[in-house]
Design a protein around this motif. Sequence first.
Motif, mmCIF file in Angstrom:
data_model
loop_
_atom_site.group_PDB
_atom_site.id
_atom_site.type_symbol
_atom_site.label_atom_id
_atom_site.label_comp_id
_atom_site.label_asym_id
_atom_site.label_seq_id
_atom_site.Cartn_x
_atom_site.Cartn_y
_atom_site.Cartn_z
ATOM 1 N N GLU A 288 -9.641 -14.762 20.370
ATOM 2 C CA GLU A 288 -8.208 -14.810 20.114
ATOM 3 C C GLU A 288 -7.471 -15.554 21.230
ATOM 4 O OE1 GLU A 288 -6.685 -10.987 18.970
ATOM 5 O OE2 GLU A 288 -8.205 -10.724 17.413
ATOM 6 N N SER A 289 -6.147 -15.545 21.164
ATOM 7 C CA SER A 289 -5.327 -16.370 22.061
ATOM 8 C C SER A 289 -5.524 -16.055 23.544
ATOM 9 C CB SER A 289 -3.849 -16.209 21.707
ATOM 10 O OG SER A 289 -3.463 -14.845 21.800
ATOM 11 N N ASN A 296 -12.088 -7.363 14.161
ATOM 12 C CA ASN A 296 -10.993 -6.695 13.452
ATOM 13 C C ASN A 296 -11.484 -6.121 12.127
ATOM 14 O OD1 ASN A 296 -8.329 -7.346 15.009
ATOM 15 N ND2 ASN A 296 -9.475 -9.268 14.992
#
Length: 314
Positions: A288-289, A296
């Motif tokens: 992710e970022s 998830n």
Amino acid sequence: MRKAGGPMARHRKKSSWKKWVFVTLGVMTVFLVAGGLFVWSMYRDVNETVTKVNDNLEISEERKQVETIEEKRSVSVLLLGVDRRGNEQGRSDSMIVMTLNPDTNEGAMLSIPRDTKTEIIGRGIRDKINHAYAFGGAEMAMDSVEALLDIPIDYVVETDMDAFTDVVDTLGGITVTNNFAFATDGYNFPVGEVNLDGEAALSYARMRYDDPNGDFGRQERQRAVVSAIVEKGRSDFSVDKVTKLLDVAGRRAKTNLEFNELVTLSTDYMKAFRNASTLRLEGSGGIESDGVYYWNPDPASLEGVQTELKRLME
């Protein structure tokens, strides 16, 4: 002469009979007393060990004073396999939730992927679920799993990897059924029944990257190893093994289960354990970022798992 000899013979026979009765009763008394002392000694040792592992677990008194098993209600247990180095807190490398319903004799085992992104209760952040233990020990892990699965977590059993290998070796090894051939850490695991000592069992349970099912395959092997340990412990009992297992538990394990609850689990809940199904939480992962990999859960899959666990906990 026969008349004189007859009563004397009967007298000697009666005396011999009494003698052996007294000897037999004496021997039985010695064995009963020795056996009673042995049983009491074993009870005391087990009780003392369980008390020790209760005291070692750093959770609130409310979490320790649970009566679910005593009341023979549906129960949930969180199994934490902690990977730590030196004196560090470590992270929960393995997280398995087990629910058992003694009324319907049903149960379920769910492995939670350690990279699962979820709310860490008590920290006010979303992070990998295995970080909950690193941040706040067993209680924060219990709180965070409760929030994720929407069920109460009654009990927790926490062990490190050294305890895992010691337990398997103390039991004389375990046998599992392997679904695909693979090699790791210098061990070869063929298809079919495989006998494992402690180190081999640890490697078998932890292998992840060469499994065609990825972390799900790893979770299935972990559950299989847990089941094999429980069954071997119940079926292959000896005084020497109990003594050694007590030593391992005293040094390595932490739990809020008490002695009488362990006894009840091993009897009244065992059929539910043997009938336990395997639940699977679907989802996907990626970087992710923040540059970190997270997994998830799929919302529909998570809801389905929650529904089944709630049914079992009714």
